[in-house]
Write a protein that holds these residues in place. Sequence first.
Motif, PDB file in Angstrom:
ATOM      1  N   GLU A 181       0.589  -1.299   0.283  1.00  0.00           N
ATOM      2  CA  GLU A 181      -0.158   0.059  -0.068  1.00  0.00           C
ATOM      3  C   GLU A 181       1.181   0.779   0.193  1.00  0.00           C
ATOM      4  N   TYR A 182       0.533   2.229  -1.239  1.00  0.00           N
ATOM      5  CA  TYR A 182       1.579   3.377  -0.689  1.00  0.00           C
ATOM      6  C   TYR A 182       0.742   4.529  -0.503  1.00  0.00           C
ATOM      7  N   PHE A 183       1.440   5.303   0.153  1.00  0.00           N
ATOM      8  CA  PHE A 183       1.009   6.696   1.019  1.00  0.00           C
ATOM      9  C   PHE A 183       1.670   8.027   0.244  1.00  0.00           C
ATOM     10  N   LEU A 207       2.796  11.895   1.657  1.00  0.00           N
ATOM     11  CA  LEU A 207       3.123  13.010   2.374  1.00  0.00           C
ATOM     12  C   LEU A 207       3.139  13.437   2.176  1.00  0.00           C
ATOM     13  N   ALA A 223       4.524   1.015   2.111  1.00  0.00           N
ATOM     14  CA  ALA A 223       4.487   1.143   3.068  1.00  0.00           C
ATOM     15  C   ALA A 223       5.001  -0.009   3.324  1.00  0.00           C
ATOM     16  N   ARG A 234      -2.721  -3.729   6.593  1.00  0.00           N
ATOM     17  CA  ARG A 234      -3.590  -2.416   6.553  1.00  0.00           C
ATOM     18  C   ARG A 234      -4.260  -2.260   8.308  1.00  0.00           C
ATOM     19  N   TYR A 271      -3.025   2.618   7.418  1.00  0.00           N
ATOM     20  CA  TYR A 271      -2.932   3.866   8.037  1.00  0.00           C
ATOM     21  C   TYR A 271      -1.008   3.647   8.004  1.00  0.00           C
ATOM     22  N   LEU A 272      -0.518   4.724   8.018  1.00  0.00           N
ATOM     23  CA  LEU A 272       1.331   4.865   8.435  1.00  0.00           C
ATOM     24  C   LEU A 272       1.449   5.049   9.437  1.00  0.00           C
ATOM     25  N   HIS A 321       0.294  11.406  12.005  1.00  0.00           N
ATOM     26  CA  HIS A 321       0.641  12.753  10.560  1.00  0.00           C
ATOM     27  C   HIS A 321       1.223  14.156  12.042  1.00  0.00           C
ATOM     28  N   CYS A 373      -0.122  12.786   5.381  1.00  0.00           N
ATOM     29  CA  CYS A 373      -0.457  11.352   5.360  1.00  0.00           C
ATOM     30  C   CYS A 373      -1.882  10.416   4.770  1.00  0.00           C
ATOM     31  N   LYS A 374      -1.966   9.733   3.987  1.00  0.00           N
ATOM     32  CA  LYS A 374      -2.782   9.617   2.749  1.00  0.00           C
ATOM     33  C   LYS A 374      -3.173   8.371   2.424  1.00  0.00           C
ATOM     34  N   SER A 375      -3.787   7.327   2.092  1.00  0.00           N
ATOM     35  CA  SER A 375      -3.659   6.363   1.751  1.00  0.00           C
ATOM     36  C   SER A 375      -2.888   6.569   0.332  1.00  0.00           C
TER      37      SER A 375
END
Length: 369
Positions: free
Chosen positions: A90-92, A94, A164, A179, A186-187, A190, A224-226
């Motif tokens: 999963e990518y985020f 930032l 992630a 996940r 969630y990584l 923030h 920070c968001k997916s």
Amino acid sequence: MIRLATVIDTFEADFLAQYRDQLTPDHYRALAAMKHCRTQASPMMQVKCTACEHQKLVPHSCGHRHCPHCQHHESQQWLERQLKKQVPAEYFLLTFTLPAEFRTLAWAHQNVVYDLLMSCSWETVRTFSQNDKPLQGTPGATAVLHTNTRRLDYHPHVHLVMPAAVVDGKQKQWRTKPRGKAKGGYLFNHKALAKVFRAKILAAIETAGLTLPARYPQEWVVDCKSVGSGESALIYLGRYLYRGVIQENDIVACANGQVSFRYRNAKTTRRERRTVSGAQFLWLVLQHVLPKGFRRARNFGFLHPNCKHVIALLHVLLKCVPGQTLAWVKQRAPILCTCCGAVMAIVRTRIPSPFTGQLPISIAAEGNP
């Protein structure tokens, strides 16, 4: 569509009269390049039809990285390189923002502050990845510096696209963050990211010998968001990487000494219009010209260019085929013959134009080409 070169032709004299004291040689070079981009004053290339032998001369693009009229192919090449390095995680996205109180300092010392902004953003996520219990390793990230808002105001910030996931060199392990139950994944927290980022960049600025502003906020902003597989975020970053801060089809009016352009409001997602004087519009565009040689896009961690063998090994072990995503990438449009419609081939480039045009006075005075 109103070309930026047309706006420069119309308002260059007013712009130089009002903003000459704020311009650097980089601004003058960008102004001259974009003014002559794909005009009769630019160098020519000779093209020949592959079917009917028809030949003609075509103006070169200026090749300047801030010109909205060219560099499309370079943007596509960058995007293709990033998509080929995708991993199954999963990518985020930032976003690390420099507070408004630091903008005067950033403008006065662009090379130093921009570099610190990018390096401290990376060091922040690297620290969190190493200390995070599910990860505990070295992450990878693609960072792009932006200096503008959608309204074209000065607003330095860095976007990081990162999976992630980490590589643990000592244990020779690949780890991904599971996940969470929350929608979108969630990584990291923030607020915690903002605190660490703030501490790192304040220390870095002082170490660089620069004077901190007299006042600045205690709480900074890090978003920070997916972004799922990361494709949409990479496409967004690549859109303005080599093509300036505005697309020419967003310049909607140029009349009565004013220029109007449209942009999308980030909060409402609605299209809005901003109208300013012609000279101010040119300043809104040119203030975002980066210092010569500054790299606004960088790869860190296991996504660094020196880690190609690591990426290749991960693709084999994880049975990942990133090439499937390259449908997003558009190929360079061919030059078509006006007589028969066949593709034309380039046979000669950089032919001097008989229409040399005039360079801005300040350029000629400094001896710039």
